[in-house]
Motif scaffolding. Structure first.
Motif, short mmCIF file in Angstrom:
data_model
loop_
_atom_site.label_atom_id
_atom_site.label_comp_id
_atom_site.label_asym_id
_atom_site.label_seq_id
_atom_site.Cartn_x
_atom_site.Cartn_y
_atom_site.Cartn_z
N GLU A 136 89.52 29.21 -75.54
CA GLU A 136 89.24 29.99 -74.29
C GLU A 136 87.93 29.62 -73.59
O GLU A 136 86.97 29.59 -74.34
CB GLU A 136 89.16 31.15 -74.69
N ASP A 137 87.31 29.17 -72.24
CA ASP A 137 86.38 29.60 -72.08
C ASP A 137 85.06 31.05 -71.87
O ASP A 137 84.19 31.09 -71.22
CB ASP A 137 85.82 28.32 -70.16
N LYS A 197 97.39 37.38 -69.38
CA LYS A 197 96.11 38.52 -69.59
C LYS A 197 95.97 39.11 -68.07
O LYS A 197 96.15 39.21 -67.42
CB LYS A 197 94.23 37.03 -68.84
N ASP A 228 94.19 29.07 -73.35
CA ASP A 228 93.96 29.02 -72.72
C ASP A 228 94.00 28.12 -71.20
O ASP A 228 94.28 26.81 -71.49
CB ASP A 228 92.41 29.47 -72.09
N GLY A 263 93.43 27.73 -68.17
CA GLY A 263 92.40 27.11 -67.02
C GLY A 263 90.62 27.20 -67.22
O GLY A 263 90.25 27.91 -67.80
CA CA Z 1 89.70 30.38 -68.56
#
Ligand code: CA
Length: 229
Positions: free
Chosen positions: A12-13, A106, A56, A58
């Protein structure tokens, strides 16, 4: 107990979300690894052998779906829960079609995620395997933490038992010495590969019919160890 803590890889970023997940999942009794971009997540999924990934979609560098596809292409069967802000049905269907086990849109509640994680781990069989394992003359009772050979109880040290239990609970999977050190001795323990090898040697004397030709705690050359029933 180290052997009962499943390892969750979070890819996850969003740094704030990662921090929140780390704190909450650890509090729930999981061991947590995290990666902030696709390539790192891909590599950690391949090398660290987590029990489950929270992924995630993206991500910088490499899209989550590509990470997932690459794990599957390389035969990694770990359960994957996809996190996505893309609430469209297409993405969900695509994620599941790529081999995701579940998805969460989310924003989500941490309780919801931990419930999904536990369900996915149960479906994957972790913690639901047989709690008594017969290895030739040797019987291992994971709940009672007892090992006996032909009915006579064997004295294993706590760490020998933890190592054996960790491997038995994850049959057929290869673990590096480094990973076993972390899982059984903990992140802060100052051990080496030799530590693991020494414990494996003494363990084999106790549980293998012929320690020179081990059939259960098997060496995988250049990779580590694997348990075979
Ligand atoms: Ca993301």
């Amino acid at each position: 107990m180290a052997s009962e803590r499943p390892t969750i890889l979070v890819v996850e970023d969003d740094a704030t979300l990662v921090l929140g997940l780390e704190i909450n999942l650890r509090a729930e009794g999981f061991r947590v690894l995290s990666a902030r971009d696709g390539q790192t997540g891909l590599r950690m999924g391949l090398e660290q052998n987590p029990d489950l990934a929270v992924l995630d979609l993206g991500l910088p560098g490499m899209d989550g779906l590509d990470v997932l596809a690459e794990w599957r292409r390389r035969g990694r069967e770990l359960p994957v829960i996809v996190l996505t802000a893309r609430a469209t049905l297409d993405d969900k269907v695509l994620g599941l079609g790529q081999g995701a086990d579940d998805y969460l849109t989310k924003p989500f509640r941490i309780k919801e995620l931990t419930a999904r994680i536990r369900a996915a781990l149960r479906r994957a069989g972790l913690g639901r395997g047989p709690r008594r394992v017969q290895l030739g003359e040797v019987e291992v009772d994971l709940d009672a933490r007892r090992v006996s050979r032909a009915g006579a109880e064997m004295a294993l040290t706590a760490k020998e038992f933890d190592l054996l239990a960790f491997l038995i609970e994850r049959p057929g999977r290869v673990f590096s010495r480094e990973r076993l050190l972390e899982a059984v001795w903990g992140m802060d323990y100052d051990g080496t590969d030799r530590t693991v090898d020494n414990f494996v040697r003494s363990l084999r004397v106790k549980v293998e019919a012929d320690p020179a030709e081990p059939r259960h705690v098997v060496t995988v050359r250049g990779a580590g160890y694997r348990f075979e029933a």
